[in-house]
Enzyme design. Structure first.
Site, PDB file in Angstrom:
ATOM      1  N   GLU A  85     -14.410  -5.811  -1.760  1.00 18.63           N
ATOM      2  CA  GLU A  85     -13.394  -6.433  -0.915  1.00 18.63           C
ATOM      3  C   GLU A  85     -13.415  -5.834   0.485  1.00 18.63           C
ATOM      4  OE1 GLU A  85      -8.549  -7.105  -0.544  1.00 18.63           O
ATOM      5  OE2 GLU A  85      -9.343  -5.548  -1.866  1.00 18.63           O
ATOM      6  N   GLU A  96      -0.990 -11.037  -3.256  1.00 15.18           N
ATOM      7  CA  GLU A  96      -0.908  -9.622  -2.906  1.00 15.18           C
ATOM      8  C   GLU A  96      -0.162  -9.500  -1.583  1.00 15.18           C
ATOM      9  OE1 GLU A  96      -4.256  -6.727  -3.554  1.00 15.18           O
ATOM     10  OE2 GLU A  96      -4.095  -6.527  -1.373  1.00 15.18           O
TER      11      GLU A  96
END
Length: 317
Positions: A149, A307
């Site tokens: 990520e 998130e």
């Protein structure tokens, strides 16, 4: 196909003190899946039992961050910390197996304190590639997916090593393993580069599934017709190149291991509004109805991780 959303238990329902009650709250709010950072404080059997009671899937976990008191936030790209990364990876795999989670985010980590980013970039990339190959081989034994990520270094983490999808794609190409994918958090991507429509189209082969093959056929037709604007042609060619490179790497790896490769295993998408990192429908830069429609049109069938920091207490709705 309608998008599927997962609640990030490390961010949502902060009024609840532990992961099992947060998972139950996520189920009550309508989520069918959850994800979390490294759940060190929650025994795996407790989280699995909560998931089974609620009928919720656990779809993503992180590797341990390392020594957080020393400022570590992941170890996969940190020179000299290879042994600690591999130890943490083994723990993450065992935990993921215990809770039935198929994906692990392999956290790259930060540029060492006091080091010049440019001076250590080569050593960090070499370390990252070596550790990712090791991780991919270990994860393949358990039919798991490893994710990388990019995290923005403009606001969130100035010393984080992996910052853009372009950098992540280049590293994944060097690693050449079919069970490593891109985890694209649109919050970070918007801050670093913007241009989300084109970036999603370009990097979708490293996130998405088998439906990307139809994009290649469609791209060949469009390229032959010459009906697209020049910048669109270049973007499509870049996406097709990524897909073909990834397919070749997958096929080579499948041949090397003597078994079929999980070519179209899924990566992961995460969302939050920019700049506040709050709910997608809060005021901000991103048009999420359009982004969700784009993901559906691309054929994305994975999960979209929520998130973000809630502006208020979440209620069932």
């Amino acid at each position: 196909m309608a998008l599927r959303f997962s609640a990030n238990l490390s961010w949502l329902f902060p009024q609840l003190p532990a992961l099992p009650p947060r998972l139950e709250a996520a189920a009550a709010a309508g989520f069918g899946a959850v994800e979390a950072a490294w759940p060190a404080s929650c025994p795996a059997q407790d989280l699995r039992a909560a998931a089974e009671r609620a009928g919720v899937r656990i779809v993503l976990l992180n590797t341990p961050p390392g020594d957080q008191e020393a400022g570590e936030m992941g170890l996969a790209a940190v020179p000299g910390r290879q042994a600690a990364f591999r130890q943490g990876l083994a723990a993450a795999v065992q935990y993921a197996k215990a809770v039935g989670c198929p994906r692990i985010h392999l956290m790259a980590g930060r540029v060492p304190q006091g080091a010049d980013r440019a001076a250590v970039a080569g050593d960090m990339e070499t370390t990252f590639v070596e550790n990712l190959r090791y991780a991919a081989d270990l994860l393949a034994q358990e039919d798991m997916i490893g994710l990388v990520e990019p995290i923005n270094n403009r606001i969130t983490d100035p010393r984080y090593y992996l910052n853009t999808p372009h950098q992540a794609a280049a590293i994944l190409e060097k690693v050449g393993r079919p069970n490593l994918k891109l985890q694209l958090d649109l919050f970070h991507c918007q801050i670093m580069d913007g241009n989300l429509s084109r970036n999603l189209e370009t990097f979708f082969p490293l996130i998405g599934n088998a439906q990307t093959s139809s994009s290649v056929a469609m791209g060949q037709q469009w390229l032959g017709d010459g009906a697209l604007l020049p910048h669109t042609l270049l973007q499509l060619a870049a996406g097709t190149r990524l897909l073909l490179d990834h397919l070749v790497a997958c096929l080579r790896e499948g041949s090397r291991q003597g078994r079929a490769s999980p070519i179209f295993s899924l990566g992961h998408i995460q969302i939050a509004q920019v700049p506040g990192r709050h709910e997608p429908d809060s005021p901000g830069e991103l048009n999420f109805p359009y982004i969700f429609q784009l993901l559906e049109s691309l054929g994305y069938t994975g999960y979209v991780g929520c998130e973000y920091a809630p502006k208020g207490e979440w209620t069932c709705r």
